[in-house]
Design a protein around this motif. Structure first.
Motif, short mmCIF file in Angstrom:
data_model
loop_
_atom_site.label_atom_id
_atom_site.label_comp_id
_atom_site.label_asym_id
_atom_site.label_seq_id
_atom_site.Cartn_x
_atom_site.Cartn_y
_atom_site.Cartn_z
N HIS A 1 0.87 -1.33 -0.03
CA HIS A 1 0.17 -0.15 -0.04
C HIS A 1 0.92 1.19 0.15
CE1 HIS A 1 -3.43 -2.30 1.97
NE2 HIS A 1 -3.32 -2.56 0.79
N SER A 2 0.65 2.22 -0.63
CA SER A 2 1.14 3.41 -0.89
C SER A 2 0.16 4.63 -0.29
CB SER A 2 1.46 4.16 -2.21
OG SER A 2 2.70 3.18 -2.71
N PHE A 3 0.53 5.44 0.40
CA PHE A 3 -0.22 6.30 1.26
C PHE A 3 0.16 7.95 0.53
CE2 PHE A 3 -0.31 2.89 4.08
CZ PHE A 3 -1.57 3.06 4.57
N VAL A 4 -1.03 8.87 0.44
CA VAL A 4 -0.44 10.25 0.49
C VAL A 4 0.18 10.71 1.55
CG1 VAL A 4 -1.53 12.47 -0.14
CG2 VAL A 4 -2.50 10.55 -1.14
N ALA A 5 1.13 11.52 1.37
CA ALA A 5 1.87 12.23 2.33
C ALA A 5 2.12 13.72 2.01
CB ALA A 5 3.06 11.41 2.77
N ASP A 6 2.25 14.60 3.10
CA ASP A 6 2.72 15.70 2.39
C ASP A 6 3.75 16.09 3.67
OD1 ASP A 6 1.42 16.41 5.14
OD2 ASP A 6 0.30 18.46 4.32
N ILE A 7 4.19 17.26 3.16
CA ILE A 7 5.73 17.71 3.91
C ILE A 7 5.37 19.08 4.30
CG2 ILE A 7 8.34 18.12 3.71
CD1 ILE A 7 8.15 15.70 1.68
N ARG A 8 5.92 19.26 5.70
CA ARG A 8 5.46 20.41 6.38
C ARG A 8 6.86 20.95 6.49
NH1 ARG A 8 2.70 23.55 10.15
NH2 ARG A 8 0.92 23.22 8.73
N MET A 9 7.23 22.05 5.75
CA MET A 9 8.66 22.86 5.93
C MET A 9 8.54 23.95 6.54
SD MET A 9 11.84 22.54 5.10
CE MET A 9 11.96 21.19 3.74
N MET A 10 9.00 24.26 7.72
CA MET A 10 9.03 25.38 8.53
C MET A 10 10.41 26.27 8.27
SD MET A 10 8.76 26.14 12.54
CE MET A 10 7.46 25.22 13.07
N VAL A 11 10.06 27.52 7.94
CA VAL A 11 11.30 28.58 7.81
C VAL A 11 11.09 29.70 8.48
CG1 VAL A 11 11.55 27.59 5.27
CG2 VAL A 11 10.21 29.60 5.60
N SER A 12 12.12 30.65 8.85
CA SER A 12 11.78 31.89 9.48
C SER A 12 12.99 32.89 8.88
CB SER A 12 11.74 31.46 10.82
OG SER A 12 13.26 31.30 11.39
N ARG B 1 3.26 14.07 7.13
CA ARG B 1 2.21 13.33 7.79
C ARG B 1 1.46 12.48 6.50
NH1 ARG B 1 -0.27 19.38 8.98
NH2 ARG B 1 0.11 19.58 6.68
N ARG B 2 0.70 11.48 6.89
CA ARG B 2 0.26 10.71 5.84
C ARG B 2 -1.33 10.29 6.08
NH1 ARG B 2 -1.63 5.98 7.29
NH2 ARG B 2 -0.84 4.58 9.16
N ALA B 3 -1.84 10.21 4.75
CA ALA B 3 -3.37 9.90 5.03
C ALA B 3 -3.77 8.73 5.86
CB ALA B 3 -4.01 9.89 3.64
N GLU B 4 -4.91 8.62 6.13
CA GLU B 4 -5.52 7.44 7.02
C GLU B 4 -5.42 6.20 6.11
OE1 GLU B 4 -9.58 6.06 9.21
OE2 GLU B 4 -9.33 8.33 8.49
N LYS B 5 -6.08 6.46 4.95
CA LYS B 5 -6.27 5.04 3.98
C LYS B 5 -5.00 5.01 2.93
CE LYS B 5 -9.65 3.29 6.34
NZ LYS B 5 -11.16 3.32 5.85
N PRO B 6 -4.87 4.03 2.26
CA PRO B 6 -3.95 3.91 1.16
C PRO B 6 -4.68 4.42 -0.09
CG PRO B 6 -4.78 1.65 1.70
CD PRO B 6 -5.05 2.53 3.01
N LEU B 7 -3.68 4.85 -1.24
CA LEU B 7 -4.17 5.14 -2.35
C LEU B 7 -4.80 4.15 -3.16
CD1 LEU B 7 -1.76 7.82 -3.84
CD2 LEU B 7 -4.26 8.09 -3.68
#
Length: 484
Positions: free
Chosen positions: A352-363, A377-383
């Motif tokens: 199973h592959s999952f959708v994931a997004d990346i949070r990039m914090m900068v300042s 973070r990944r989604a709850e259910k696979p694609l």
């Protein structure tokens, strides 16, 4: 719903920081992945050289100028990015949104085990402390941290600020529906209620207000606030104006080979028009309430049922944005530039592959805009490859960890948190160039919003409401904005 909260600020003294209070347990003992550590310590010139080597059409001088942008309003940002690809295999990082009060510290493994305050301290030393230099209004007052969410992280900032500044810090909740809040503004100065029931002046504040911050933080404030609320209205909490800010900045970037990558976005859409735009995008789209956050007010639509359910809802606001949906190749939106679809995580043992997004914090720092921390973070259910009528697309596409409880409080689903540690990072299937791309996309979107914020004030420092209305004429929002 109205809430009655803590009556007064908690006073935090220097020396009170305890690491276990400010990290998720799974992050506290995690070992940072060597590639993440390497990336976070890369010098700016090496990043520019590498990026221009991989993107030969990019003007290095323009990129250097942007990475050294002196942010006036949007000092601290956290973008959410999707790792996507085309049918031809061209991968890119796409900006979904950029946040003016980003979370992330509590999910970030330490870069150096001997620096137990981690990137909390980096943020305070590199960004908050320099931001307090040359205060125009010489207010004799203290420092405050105001919040409406995420106390684990916000109290960490409060304790580190107390340590770095070597003075007490008022740590105070400020909820949007509080009938008797412990924060007030008088003649542009923030006052907080102390334990003696007296309101004391504040010269500068670090704020973590995520829910309609413009209804209680004034646009004209003598107390210096990081980030000021205009950063929210200009795009950090306003997806409508953000989309326009990106569009305007992309016109400036285009001759230099740079571009903020975003889904195709239609703005100023009334609710009745939504089905027309969904149809134009092939029946698959994302509809967003422009002023929500933490995964609230985002509706992924891949079936007629999901569209019907959206149309039955009532909203506080009149206008929406509709964006192309990035899903699996078989069910992504059709746009003028073709289809984008998720790279997804490396398949697990169940394939199973999952959708994931990346949070990039900068300042913003004296040495340019620098990365602070990152997590995924990944989604709850696979694609899945094919959509059925009963499919709940949000379970496959929604990655936000925040859960809003019926009483208005917040929880987090940390089971879906992907740390940048030796164990989790490899699941993302990304490399150093992807991290650099995510960082540059974050900075580009941050600078676009900061430039928009600058445009929204005239030379006398007054907010240009007429211009703002021309950009975002939504009466529901306009009525909420606190000017003074």
């Amino acid at each position: 719903m109205t809430t009655k909260t803590l009556k007064s600020a908690v006073v935090i003294q220097p020396g009170e920081f305890e690491a276990h209070n400010h990290w998720y347990p799974k992050a506290l003992n995690a070992t940072i992945h060597p590639m993440i550590n390497f990336f976070l310590n890369l010098e700016q010139e090496r990043i520019i050289t590498r990026y221009c080597h991989m993107h030969p059409m990019v003007n290095a001088e323009k990129l250097r100028e942007i990475l050294n942008h002196k942010a006036r309003y949007f000092q601290w940002a956290g973008a959410d990015l999707l790792n996507v690809t085309t049918a031809g295999g061209k991968r890119q990082m796409v900006v979904i949104e950029n946040n003016s009060c980003p979370s992330g510290q509590k999910s970030m493994p330490l870069m150096d085990d001997n620096q137990e305050q981690g990137s909390y301290r980096l943020m305070v030393e590199r960004t908050f402390k320099p931001y307090l230099k040359n205060l125009r209004h010489k207010i004799k007052g203290g420092l405050a941290v105001v919040y409406d969410k995420n106390p684990m992280e916000v109290s960490g900032y409060a304790r580190v600020i107390a340590d770095v500044m070597q003075e007490p810090v008022y740590y105070v909740p400020f909820f949007k529906d509080d009938t008797d809040p412990p924060v007030r503004f008088q003649d542009g100065v923030m006052y907080v209620r102390n334990e003696a029931e007296q309101f004391v002046p504040i010269r500068a504040a670090f704020r973590y207000l995520t829910q309609k911050p413009w209804n209680r933080l004034p646009l004209h404030s003598k107390t210096r606030i990081l980030n000021p609320v205009v950063a929210c209205l200009a795009g950090g909490r306003n997806k409508m104006v953000a989309a326009k800010a990106y569009d305007i900045f992309n016109a400036e970037l285009q001759p230099n080979g740079l571009k903020i990558n975003t889904p195709e976005t239609i703005w100023d859409v009334s609710k009745n028009e939504v089905p027309l735009w969904v149809k134009k995008m092939g029946g698959h789209a994302v509809v967003k309430v422009p002023y929500s956050n933490a995964g609230q007010g985002v509706y992924t639509i891949v079936t007629e049922d999901e569209l019907d359910r959206f149309m039955e809802l009532d909203f506080d606001y009149n206008l929406f944005i509709v964006q192309s949906l990035i899903g699996n190749y078989n069910w992504s939106s059709t746009t003028s530039t073709g289809k984008l679809y998720h790279v997804g995580t490396v398949p697990n043992q169940k394939n199973h592959s999952f959708v994931a997004d990346i949070r990039m914090m900068v300042s913003a720092t004296p040495n340019g805009i620098r990365p602070l921390c990152t997590y995924a973070r990944r989604a709850e259910k696979p694609l899945i490859d094919n959509i059925k009528d009963s499919t709940n697309s949000w379970q496959m596409l929604g990655t936000n960890l925040s859960i809003k409880n019926p009483d208005g409080s917040w929880d987090s689903d940390t089971n879906r948190l992907v740390l940048m540690d030796r164990r989790d990072f490899n699941r993302l299937g990304i490399g150093l160039d992807d991290l650099i791309e995510a960082y540059i996309q974050t900075v580009l979107s941050m600078v676009a919003i900061d430039k928009m914020a600058q445009t929204l004030f005239n030379k006398q420092g007054k907010f240009r409401m007429r211009l703002f209305k021309s950009l975002n004429n939504d009466p529901g929002l306009i009525d909420e904005i606190k000017i003074d």
